[in-house]
Every structure is written in C-alpha cells, then in structure tokens.
Write an enzyme that holds these catalytic residues in place. Structure first.
Site, PDB file in Angstrom:
ATOM      1  CG  HIS A 121     -83.789  42.696 -89.705  1.00 37.95           C
ATOM      2  ND1 HIS A 121     -85.031  42.194 -89.998  1.00 37.95           N
ATOM      3  CD2 HIS A 121     -83.977  43.542 -88.657  1.00 37.95           C
ATOM      4  CE1 HIS A 121     -85.925  42.706 -89.163  1.00 37.95           C
ATOM      5  NE2 HIS A 121     -85.312  43.538 -88.345  1.00 37.95           N
ATOM      6  CB  CYS A 129     -64.980  38.476 -86.461  1.00 37.69           C
ATOM      7  SG  CYS A 129     -64.200  37.360 -85.274  1.00 37.69           S
TER       8      CYS A 129
HETATM    9  N1  APR Z   1     -96.902  40.471-101.879  1.00 37.01           N
HETATM   10  C1  APR Z   1     -97.175  41.209-100.763  1.00 37.01           C
HETATM   11  N2  APR Z   1     -97.176  40.689 -99.513  1.00 37.01           N
HETATM   12  C2  APR Z   1     -96.897  39.371 -99.397  1.00 37.01           C
HETATM   13  C3  APR Z   1     -96.607  38.535-100.515  1.00 37.01           C
HETATM   14  C4  APR Z   1     -96.626  39.145-101.796  1.00 37.01           C
HETATM   15  N3  APR Z   1     -96.371  38.438-102.914  1.00 37.01           N
HETATM   16  N4  APR Z   1     -96.383  37.265-100.056  1.00 37.01           N
HETATM   17  C5  APR Z   1     -96.503  37.310 -98.719  1.00 37.01           C
HETATM   18  N5  APR Z   1     -96.832  38.568 -98.311  1.00 37.01           N
HETATM   19  C6  APR Z   1     -97.004  39.091 -96.947  1.00 37.01           C
HETATM   20  C7  APR Z   1     -97.558  38.097 -95.953  1.00 37.01           C
HETATM   21  O1  APR Z   1     -98.976  38.212 -95.900  1.00 37.01           O
HETATM   22  C8  APR Z   1     -96.938  38.605 -94.637  1.00 37.01           C
HETATM   23  O2  APR Z   1     -97.750  39.610 -94.032  1.00 37.01           O
HETATM   24  O3  APR Z   1     -95.697  39.399 -96.507  1.00 37.01           O
HETATM   25  C9  APR Z   1     -95.644  39.280 -95.090  1.00 37.01           C
HETATM   26  C10 APR Z   1     -94.407  38.464 -94.739  1.00 37.01           C
HETATM   27  O4  APR Z   1     -94.307  38.477 -93.339  1.00 37.01           O
HETATM   28  P1  APR Z   1     -93.120  37.661 -92.662  1.00 37.01           P
HETATM   29  O5  APR Z   1     -92.978  36.344 -93.319  1.00 37.01           O
HETATM   30  O6  APR Z   1     -93.329  37.761 -91.180  1.00 37.01           O
HETATM   31  O7  APR Z   1     -91.803  38.476 -93.065  1.00 37.01           O
HETATM   32  P2  APR Z   1     -91.306  39.834 -92.407  1.00 37.01           P
HETATM   33  O8  APR Z   1     -92.454  40.690 -91.960  1.00 37.01           O
HETATM   34  O9  APR Z   1     -90.343  40.429 -93.371  1.00 37.01           O
HETATM   35  O10 APR Z   1     -90.487  39.316 -91.116  1.00 37.01           O
HETATM   36  C11 APR Z   1     -89.798  40.316 -90.381  1.00 37.01           C
HETATM   37  O11 APR Z   1     -88.788  38.606 -89.039  1.00 37.01           O
HETATM   38  O12 APR Z   1     -87.874  36.540 -89.211  1.00 37.01           O
HETATM   39  C12 APR Z   1     -87.571  37.839 -88.987  1.00 37.01           C
HETATM   40  O13 APR Z   1     -85.627  39.007 -89.482  1.00 37.01           O
HETATM   41  C13 APR Z   1     -86.681  38.315 -90.082  1.00 37.01           C
HETATM   42  O14 APR Z   1     -86.778  40.349 -91.364  1.00 37.01           O
HETATM   43  C14 APR Z   1     -87.562  39.270 -90.872  1.00 37.01           C
HETATM   44  C15 APR Z   1     -88.540  39.756 -89.828  1.00 37.01           C
END
Ligand code: APR
Length: 287
Positions: A121, A129
């Site tokens: 991402h 730009c």
């Molecule tokens: N250790 C392990 N897992 C964790 C921790 C931790 N300390 N804290 C939170 N989590 C887990 C949560 O349970 C959740 O399943 O990490 C995950 C985070 O999920 P999201 O917040 O959805 O993040 P992500 O999966 O990276 O989102 C993917 O969505 O918003 C877009 O582009 C953005 O790259 C991002 C993509």
C-alpha cells in the site's frame, strides 16, 4: 488450529520459502493505531472521508492534515521487536519475503532488507504528483510536508495515545491549496502521499514481485499472517494463494476469535501481541 510452538518451530526450520503478510497490528505495540477494532483509526476518522482520491480532490487540506499527522505519529514511535525479528529472518533466510500492508515505515527503520520488503500500500514517506500523468516522485521524505501543519515537538502526542484525529484537525488551521505542496515538476498539481487509496490499484512493481514469488516453481512452505484483519484485497488474497502453493498458515493476532477473512483455517493460531510473539516464533532461525 495448533497453538503448539514446538510443531511450528519444527516446520519453520524445514522451511525454505516463507511469506509474511503484515498488517497494522504489527505496529500496534509501537504505539500506532490500527484501522479496525478498538482505537482503530477508521473509527475516529471515516476512511471514506480521507483515504480516497475523491476525498483528496474534494478537500486536499483535510487530507493533508490526516496524512501529515500520521507521518508525524509514525516518526514519533520506534520499530518494535517484531519488526527487527522479521528483518533478521530476511537476512538469514534467502527464500523469505515480506508483503506489508503498513505504510508507517517501521519495517524499513528496522533495517528490513528492501529487496524482500514489498510495500503493498506504498508508504507515508513517499510523495508523488496528484496527477498520474506526471511521474514526479520523492522517496523517503521525512521532513514536514506542509509547513502550516508542522506539529511543534513539544506538542508531539505521547506514543500509544490514539488521539481522536478529527479533534486535532479541527484545531489545526484550515488550509487552502496555496498552503499545500505543489509538484516541482509540473508545477500545476498538488503533491499527495505515496500511499494506495481505496479504489486505487496497487503499485504494478509490487504486484509483479508478489506474483513472481507465488508463481515460482518451488512450493511455498509457510505464510505468517501477522496483525491483519485480512479484510482488504488484494492483500488478503495472498493467504489463499500461498495455501494453494502448499503453504501452512501461521496466524499471529491479538484477537483469538478470527475476524472475517481468509485466514480462519490457520494451521497455527498464536493469540497475543505480535511484538512479543514474533521474536519467539522466529527464535530457531534468528537466534
Ligand atoms: N498484535 C497482533 N495483532 C494485533 C495487535 C497486536 N498488538 N493489535 C491489533 N492486532 C490485530 C487486530 O486484531 C486486527 O485483526 O491487528 C489487526 C489489525 O487489522 P486492521 O486494523 O484492519 O489493519 P490491517 O489489516 O492492516 O488493514 C489493512 O486496510 O485501512 C486499510 O490500507 C489500510 O493497510 C490497511 C488495510
């Protein structure tokens, strides 16, 4: 799924080709908010309001306030032991490749070999730009982008506090396009963060790197799905693709109950903080 560390270590030591799919949870204990779930960014700031090309066109000042703040937050925290452990694994295991959804730059600051770190991402620290016909790009740019938005150091938020960004943005000056950085090449258009917004395609180069790895003749032995809710595609799709190439699945996630997404049938499910678990899981190879 097995939670047996022993069997995971046995498999890891036999593994030649390993993928890691990283999400915001990897950086959570560094002090950065995730997107979904408690304290997640998208709960205080609607993603549709900010992380889209339409939002940037509609209100570039608001968009830059959000991204400037996230750059500031990412620079004010440190990589955690999991970032360093994955970087060490990349140095020890030639067949290991990291596919990261994170834009926070923490894997890079943990000296993860860049040839095996594919940023699905993009990153907050690339600028480009806003007109895709112009090829201007600035990489690893960590200075404040919008002078009017420079957050004074004494106001830096303590790491780990998830401030409700909407409040802080209201507090910041409202910006006109004259305050915002313009492309030094075409002079006409605004600069934008080099991140992939909802509705945008992932960088071609990165997609091809992932495709080549998945299509290589040898099977994949393991995919580690670390700190991601696996709800955003095509990133989430890599789990099924790796499994189709023979990979066993190891999930590391704070929530033991599987949020929706392809990794539910993980072969190993280690519930807890990635910063604590990942170094433990990789110990047999990284020491
Ligand atoms: N250790 C392990 N897992 C964790 C921790 C931790 N300390 N804290 C939170 N989590 C887990 C949560 O349970 C959740 O399943 O990490 C995950 C985070 O999920 P999201 O917040 O959805 O993040 P992500 O999966 O990276 O989102 C993917 O969505 O918003 C877009 O582009 C953005 O790259 C991002 C993509």
């Amino acid at each position: 799924p097995q939670t047996d560390l022993e069997s995971f270590h046995t498999h890891l030591k036999k593994s030649k080709r390993v993928l890691a799919l990283l999400g915001a949870g990897l950086s959570a204990s560094s002090g950065l908010p995730t997107f979904r779930g408690a304290g997640g960014l998208w709960r205080s700031v609607k993603s549709t309001d900010l992380a889209t090309p339409q939002a940037f066109a509609r209100n570039p000042g608001l968009s830059w306030q959000f991204y400037n703040y996230r750059r500031h937050m990412s620079l004010s925290v440190e990589p955690n032991p999991a970032h360093y452990a994955l970087a060490k694994l990349a140095r020890k295991m030639p067949g290991f490749v990291t596919l990261s959804q994170n834009v926070d730059g923490l894997s890079q600051r943990a000296d993860h070999p860049s040839d095996r770190l594919h940023l699905l991402h993009g990153t907050l620290f690339d600028l480009k730009c806003s007109d895709e016909r112009c090829d201007y790009r600035e990489e690893n740019y960590t200075d404040p982008v919008v002078p009017a938005l420079a957050i004074p150091a004494d106001q830096a938020q303590p790491a780990g506090s998830v401030v409700d960004i909407s409040d802080s943005m209201v507090a910041l000056p409202s910006l006109t396009t004259y305050d915002l950085p313009h492309c030094p090449e075409c002079k006409r258009n605004l600069l934008r963060p080099g991140v992939v917004w909802f509705g945008e395609a992932l960088p071609e180069v990165v997609l091809n790197k992932a495709k080549d790895y998945l299509a290589a003749p040898e099977n994949i032995d393991l995919i580690m799905v670390i700190g991601t809710s696996a709800q955003v595609w095509p990133a989430a799709g890599y789990i099924g693709q790796a499994r189709a190439r023979g990979a066993r699945v190891c999930v590391v996630n704070m929530d033991s109950d599987a949020p929706p997404g392809g990794w539910k049938q993980g072969d190993w499910m280690f519930a807890g903080d990635a910063a604590v678990l990942v170094p433990e899981l990789l110990k047999p190879v990284i020491g």
